[in-house]
Scaffold this motif. Structure first.
Motif, PDB file in Angstrom:
ATOM      1  N   GLY A 120       0.820  -1.393   0.082  1.00 53.74           N
ATOM      2  CA  GLY A 120      -0.279   0.200   0.241  1.00 53.74           C
ATOM      3  C   GLY A 120       0.632   1.409  -0.146  1.00 53.74           C
ATOM      4  O   GLY A 120       0.308   2.229   0.058  1.00 53.74           O
ATOM      5  N   ILE A 121       1.602   1.330  -0.205  1.00 54.30           N
ATOM      6  CA  ILE A 121       3.112   2.735   0.256  1.00 54.30           C
ATOM      7  C   ILE A 121       2.289   2.947  -0.970  1.00 54.30           C
ATOM      8  O   ILE A 121       2.878   4.877  -1.729  1.00 54.30           O
ATOM      9  N   GLY A 122       2.719   2.479  -2.191  1.00 54.41           N
ATOM     10  CA  GLY A 122       2.323   3.699  -3.588  1.00 54.41           C
ATOM     11  C   GLY A 122       1.103   4.013  -3.837  1.00 54.41           C
ATOM     12  O   GLY A 122       1.804   5.470  -3.919  1.00 54.41           O
ATOM     13  N   ARG A 123      -0.262   3.680  -3.077  1.00 52.81           N
ATOM     14  CA  ARG A 123      -1.277   4.737  -3.042  1.00 52.81           C
ATOM     15  C   ARG A 123      -1.280   4.657  -2.306  1.00 52.81           C
ATOM     16  O   ARG A 123      -1.957   5.996  -2.426  1.00 52.81           O
ATOM     17  N   LEU A 124      -0.803   4.687  -0.668  1.00 49.39           N
ATOM     18  CA  LEU A 124      -0.587   5.743  -0.386  1.00 49.39           C
ATOM     19  C   LEU A 124       0.231   7.357  -0.541  1.00 49.39           C
ATOM     20  O   LEU A 124      -0.093   8.303  -0.022  1.00 49.39           O
ATOM     21  N   PRO A 151      -0.645  -0.358 -13.873  1.00 48.26           N
ATOM     22  CA  PRO A 151      -2.107  -1.386 -13.368  1.00 48.26           C
ATOM     23  C   PRO A 151      -2.351   0.303 -12.031  1.00 48.26           C
ATOM     24  O   PRO A 151      -3.923  -0.022 -11.754  1.00 48.26           O
ATOM     25  N   LEU A 152      -1.836   0.564 -10.921  1.00 49.57           N
ATOM     26  CA  LEU A 152      -1.764   1.347  -9.772  1.00 49.57           C
ATOM     27  C   LEU A 152      -2.537   2.470 -10.554  1.00 49.57           C
ATOM     28  O   LEU A 152      -3.616   2.871  -9.963  1.00 49.57           O
ATOM     29  N   TYR A 153      -2.089   3.560 -11.787  1.00 52.75           N
ATOM     30  CA  TYR A 153      -2.276   4.467 -11.779  1.00 52.75           C
ATOM     31  C   TYR A 153      -4.138   4.123 -12.141  1.00 52.75           C
ATOM     32  O   TYR A 153      -4.640   5.342 -12.078  1.00 52.75           O
ATOM     33  N   ILE A 154      -4.186   2.881 -13.392  1.00 55.35           N
ATOM     34  CA  ILE A 154      -5.944   2.802 -13.611  1.00 55.35           C
ATOM     35  C   ILE A 154      -5.967   2.704 -12.860  1.00 55.35           C
ATOM     36  O   ILE A 154      -7.426   3.247 -11.948  1.00 55.35           O
ATOM     37  N   ALA A 155      -5.825   1.500 -11.457  1.00 57.37           N
ATOM     38  CA  ALA A 155      -6.674   1.636 -10.596  1.00 57.37           C
ATOM     39  C   ALA A 155      -6.937   2.663  -9.892  1.00 57.37           C
ATOM     40  O   ALA A 155      -7.916   2.692  -8.952  1.00 57.37           O
ATOM     41  N   SER A 156      -6.412   3.526  -9.869  1.00 55.40           N
ATOM     42  CA  SER A 156      -6.313   4.896  -8.496  1.00 55.40           C
ATOM     43  C   SER A 156      -7.275   5.922  -9.336  1.00 55.40           C
ATOM     44  O   SER A 156      -7.390   7.021  -9.069  1.00 55.40           O
TER      45      SER A 156
END
Length: 184
Positions: A120-124, A151-156
């Protein structure tokens, strides 16, 4: 200094004293997390087009994340026109200040140490950078994603605007320019 906590993750704004550790983390991240997405030549080339932009630290807009007290990630936002690139990629840098009424803030230099992925570091870091940009009047955010970061950016909530290739050390590195509307 503002400190945020989310479970075992603490974030704070980076200082110039953090630079050596940040550079090590960024190099480890590029070398390990691009495997499976890029060829070995493209990973080497990535070092020429990615990296730490100390202007973010000087502007007070670069976060570090620590997991149980160990440096685990970093990332920032910017009110300057530079979309991506480190100190060494001078041809990509533009210090022009953006207008929050018409320009998107820049999400910049997001890296997680390979030992700390999927925590969860990148998302936080991304959420806190987006909040800081919104707090400074920006209505949208833009970033240049790597294939492994997409993928993280799309999910965000980011959507792709264009796929481009940066050239570093004679190799093409695929990147995706992405944008998101920020919540006020």
């Amino acid at each position: 200094m503002t400190t945020y906590a989310s479970g075992k993750i603490q974030t704070r704004w980076a200082t110039l004293d953090d630079l050596p550790a940040l550079k090590t983390l960024i190099n480890r991240s590029i070398d390990a997390l691009q495997v499976g997405f890029l060829s070995p030549e493209q990973i080497i080339a990535s070092h020429a087009v990615m990296g730490l932009d100390t202007q973010l630290v000087e502007d007070g807009s670069y976060l570090v994340a620590e997991y149980d007290g160990v440096l685990a990630g970093c990332g920032g936002w910017s009110k300057r026109a530079t979309l991506y690139g480190g100190d060494h990629s001078r041809d990509l840098r533009d210090p022009l200040l953006l207008d929050p009424e018409r320009d998107p803030a820049r999400i910049r230099a997001m890296y997680t140490d390979p030992d700390f992925t999927r925590k969860g570091i990148g998302r936080l870091l991304l959420q806190q950078c987006e909040q800081a940009a919104a707090d400074n009047g920006f209505k949208t955010a833009e970033l240049m994603a790597t294939l492994s970061g997409e993928p993280l950016y799309i999910a965000s909530g980011y959507h792709p605007l264009e796929r481009v290739e940066a050239i570093g050390n004679g190799a093409n590195v695929p990147l995706i320019r992405m944008q998101k509307i920020l919540q006020p």
